[in-house]
Scaffold this active site. Structure first.
Site, PDB file in Angstrom:
ATOM      1  N   THR A  99      38.228  38.900  36.033  1.00  0.00           N
ATOM      2  CA  THR A  99      39.582  39.447  35.934  1.00  0.00           C
ATOM      3  C   THR A  99      40.519  38.527  36.699  1.00  0.00           C
ATOM      4  O   THR A  99      40.387  38.376  37.917  1.00  0.00           O
ATOM      5  CB  THR A  99      39.645  40.867  36.535  1.00  0.00           C
ATOM      6  OG1 THR A  99      38.671  41.672  35.889  1.00  0.00           O
ATOM      7  CG2 THR A  99      41.026  41.475  36.345  1.00  0.00           C
ATOM      8  N   LYS A 174      43.504  44.018  30.400  1.00  0.00           N
ATOM      9  CA  LYS A 174      42.715  44.405  31.577  1.00  0.00           C
ATOM     10  C   LYS A 174      43.639  44.907  32.692  1.00  0.00           C
ATOM     11  O   LYS A 174      43.292  45.830  33.440  1.00  0.00           O
ATOM     12  CB  LYS A 174      41.881  43.208  32.042  1.00  0.00           C
ATOM     13  CG  LYS A 174      41.093  43.422  33.302  1.00  0.00           C
ATOM     14  CD  LYS A 174      39.884  44.326  33.135  1.00  0.00           C
ATOM     15  CE  LYS A 174      39.292  44.659  34.493  1.00  0.00           C
ATOM     16  NZ  LYS A 174      37.928  45.075  34.513  1.00  0.00           N
ATOM     17  N   LYS A 242      42.547  42.514  44.581  1.00  0.00           N
ATOM     18  CA  LYS A 242      42.974  41.250  43.951  1.00  0.00           C
ATOM     19  C   LYS A 242      43.633  41.525  42.598  1.00  0.00           C
ATOM     20  O   LYS A 242      44.687  40.970  42.273  1.00  0.00           O
ATOM     21  CB  LYS A 242      41.728  40.369  43.815  1.00  0.00           C
ATOM     22  CG  LYS A 242      41.818  39.105  43.016  1.00  0.00           C
ATOM     23  CD  LYS A 242      41.276  39.215  41.593  1.00  0.00           C
ATOM     24  CE  LYS A 242      39.855  39.654  41.437  1.00  0.00           C
ATOM     25  NZ  LYS A 242      39.385  39.770  40.061  1.00  0.00           N
TER      26      LYS A 242
HETATM   27  P1  NAP Z   1      30.709  39.695  42.922  1.00  0.00           P
HETATM   28  O1  NAP Z   1      29.512  40.568  42.886  1.00  0.00           O
HETATM   29  O2  NAP Z   1      31.468  39.544  44.185  1.00  0.00           O
HETATM   30  O3  NAP Z   1      30.239  38.235  42.400  1.00  0.00           O
HETATM   31  C1  NAP Z   1      31.137  37.162  42.370  1.00  0.00           C
HETATM   32  C2  NAP Z   1      30.446  35.967  41.740  1.00  0.00           C
HETATM   33  O4  NAP Z   1      31.389  34.881  41.664  1.00  0.00           O
HETATM   34  C3  NAP Z   1      29.268  35.440  42.569  1.00  0.00           C
HETATM   35  O5  NAP Z   1      28.263  34.969  41.690  1.00  0.00           O
HETATM   36  C4  NAP Z   1      29.891  34.281  43.336  1.00  0.00           C
HETATM   37  O6  NAP Z   1      28.957  33.293  43.725  1.00  0.00           O
HETATM   38  C5  NAP Z   1      30.810  33.729  42.265  1.00  0.00           C
HETATM   39  N1  NAP Z   1      31.889  32.898  42.811  1.00  0.00           N
HETATM   40  C6  NAP Z   1      32.954  33.311  43.546  1.00  0.00           C
HETATM   41  N2  NAP Z   1      33.747  32.268  43.845  1.00  0.00           N
HETATM   42  C7  NAP Z   1      33.166  31.185  43.286  1.00  0.00           C
HETATM   43  C8  NAP Z   1      33.522  29.816  43.239  1.00  0.00           C
HETATM   44  N3  NAP Z   1      34.642  29.354  43.832  1.00  0.00           N
HETATM   45  N4  NAP Z   1      32.704  28.968  42.577  1.00  0.00           N
HETATM   46  C9  NAP Z   1      31.574  29.420  41.983  1.00  0.00           C
HETATM   47  N5  NAP Z   1      31.192  30.702  41.982  1.00  0.00           N
HETATM   48  C10 NAP Z   1      31.978  31.580  42.631  1.00  0.00           C
HETATM   49  O7  NAP Z   1      31.788  40.138  41.825  1.00  0.00           O
HETATM   50  P2  NAP Z   1      31.570  41.014  40.492  1.00  0.00           P
HETATM   51  O8  NAP Z   1      31.720  42.449  40.829  1.00  0.00           O
HETATM   52  O9  NAP Z   1      30.391  40.526  39.760  1.00  0.00           O
HETATM   53  O10 NAP Z   1      32.918  40.618  39.703  1.00  0.00           O
HETATM   54  C11 NAP Z   1      33.051  39.381  39.008  1.00  0.00           C
HETATM   55  C12 NAP Z   1      34.375  39.423  38.239  1.00  0.00           C
HETATM   56  O11 NAP Z   1      34.333  40.522  37.292  1.00  0.00           O
HETATM   57  C13 NAP Z   1      35.608  39.663  39.122  1.00  0.00           C
HETATM   58  O12 NAP Z   1      36.699  38.955  38.605  1.00  0.00           O
HETATM   59  C14 NAP Z   1      35.825  41.171  38.986  1.00  0.00           C
HETATM   60  O13 NAP Z   1      37.188  41.502  39.240  1.00  0.00           O
HETATM   61  C15 NAP Z   1      35.415  41.412  37.558  1.00  0.00           C
HETATM   62  N6  NAP Z   1      34.927  42.774  37.252  1.00  0.00           N
HETATM   63  C16 NAP Z   1      34.108  43.447  38.114  1.00  0.00           C
HETATM   64  C17 NAP Z   1      33.673  44.734  37.764  1.00  0.00           C
HETATM   65  C18 NAP Z   1      32.782  45.540  38.662  1.00  0.00           C
HETATM   66  O14 NAP Z   1      32.675  46.772  38.455  1.00  0.00           O
HETATM   67  N7  NAP Z   1      32.106  44.949  39.629  1.00  0.00           N
HETATM   68  C19 NAP Z   1      34.053  45.303  36.546  1.00  0.00           C
HETATM   69  C20 NAP Z   1      34.841  44.567  35.674  1.00  0.00           C
HETATM   70  C21 NAP Z   1      35.267  43.296  36.044  1.00  0.00           C
HETATM   71  P3  NAP Z   1      28.173  33.408  45.149  1.00  0.00           P
HETATM   72  O15 NAP Z   1      26.922  34.180  44.882  1.00  0.00           O
HETATM   73  O16 NAP Z   1      27.934  31.996  45.524  1.00  0.00           O
HETATM   74  O17 NAP Z   1      29.107  34.117  46.114  1.00  0.00           O
END
Ligand code: NAP
Length: 295
Positions: A99, A174, A242
């Site tokens: 997102t 979104k 965010k």
């Molecule tokens: P998360 O568990 O915090 O995982 C974030 C991922 O991004 C990790 O694999 C992290 O790698 C990677 N990352 C962050 N910064 C990076 C960079 N500069 N270079 C390379 N890799 C990087 O987050 P999430 O919940 O999966 O969410 C991911 C996205 O989906 C976000 O944009 C979020 O807003 C969106 N989203 C989330 C949900 C939800 O319910 N969780 C639902 C819909 C959408 P590391 O392991 O190295 O930290």
């Protein structure tokens, strides 16, 4: 690959969402491999799911036709896009499920299309459960014919894929979703904190209210955990914060302040300061309970 319609796919970002998507793509036979910035996380995932790991985003892009990204925020997306560019070629597709701001999606698209490849912004909704169960709702901006080519592969991770218009329109959709999530979080946490103060059996409250006109996904999936004082994500508060910051910028461009967004950002600011950023957004329940203890 077990099905000729499946496209050789790589996943970049094995966080909460990326892991669920990659696991489902692996089960479907479409996953060629994955990459994650923190190698130990990637290795744990590969051990569990018996999948290939790429050494870096470039080699993943070189080895796959479809590159799915799932990273935290705008700058993270632009960083991984820059890291994979040299592996791209004509006809390859980068599909971003993170997102981010619509403008960031358009910037990522410019960088990818300069290499002759295609970019779709494809944010998702449905939470960690949707990612695990392969039932995410996906809202997509970009070329419709490209999306149609991907649909058989995407059925592993979604049960609803909607083409919204040009690049950026997936993220704009979104943003609509995230404003609603803020309002629903406000309503459900406040109502359940009130119910607790009435001395009610909260599990019964959640069952009966969830079956009526006030029933909703958040109440079903987060109601019982919050009244049991469990705030494991789910969807991290820092990530929703965010998203709401992005929406605040989009609204400001229209000369508008959105009351639910402003109220939720103020609540989230103090929850972040209190160290709740890595918890699920239902941690707002803490503040709602405090309303009663302060009174
Ligand atoms: P998360 O568990 O915090 O995982 C974030 C991922 O991004 C990790 O694999 C992290 O790698 C990677 N990352 C962050 N910064 C990076 C960079 N500069 N270079 C390379 N890799 C990087 O987050 P999430 O919940 O999966 O969410 C991911 C996205 O989906 C976000 O944009 C979020 O807003 C969106 N989203 C989330 C949900 C939800 O319910 N969780 C639902 C819909 C959408 P590391 O392991 O190295 O930290």
């Amino acid at each position: 690959m077990t099905d000729s319609n499946l496209i050789k796919t790589g996943v970049i970002g094995l966080g909460t969402m990326g892991q669920g998507m990659a696991a489902n793509l692996q089960r479907s036979g479409a996953l060629a491999g994955a990459w994650n910035r923190t190698r130990s996380r990637a290795e744990a995932f590969a051990d569990e799911h018996n999948c290939t790991l790429f050494d870096d985003p470039t080699s993943l892009a070189a080895g796959c036709e479809l590159i799915i990204t799932s990273v935290s925020a705008d700058n993270d997306l632009l960083q991984v896009v820059d890291q994979l560019l040299s592996g791209l070629a004509l006809g390859k597709v980068v599909l971003d499920t993170s997102t981010v701001n619509s403008e960031t999606a358009r910037e990522a698209a410019r960088r990818v299309t300069d290499r002759g490849a295609l970019f779709l912004d494809a944010p998702v909704s449905g939470g960690s459960e949707g990612a695990i169960n392969g039932t995410l709702a996906m809202m997509v901006g970009g070329d419709a014919a490209t999306l149609d080519r991907l649909r058989p592969t995407l059925t592993a991770i979604t049960n609803s894929v909607t083409h919204m218009g040009p690049v950026g329109s997936g993220q704009a959709t979104k943003a609509v979703n995230q404003i609603m999530v803020a309002g629903i979080n406000q309503a459900v946490t406040e109502a359940l904190a009130f119910g607790q103060q009435q001395g009610l059996d909260m599990h019964k409250v959640i069952e009966v209210v969830g079956g009526g006109a006030a029933g909703n996904w958040f109440l079903d999936h987060r109601g019982k955990t919050m009244v049991n004082n469990s705030f494991t994500p789910g969807f991290k508060l820092a990530l929703h914060n965010k998203d709401l910051e992005i929406i605040r910028q989009m609204a400001a461009q229209l000369g508008v302040e959105l009351p639910i967004v402003e109220m939720t950002l103020a609540d989230y600011r103090s929850l972040l300061n209190e160290g709740h950023g890595e918890e699920d957004i239902s941690t707002l329940f803490h503040h709602k309970r405090d309303l009663f203890s302060d009174g």
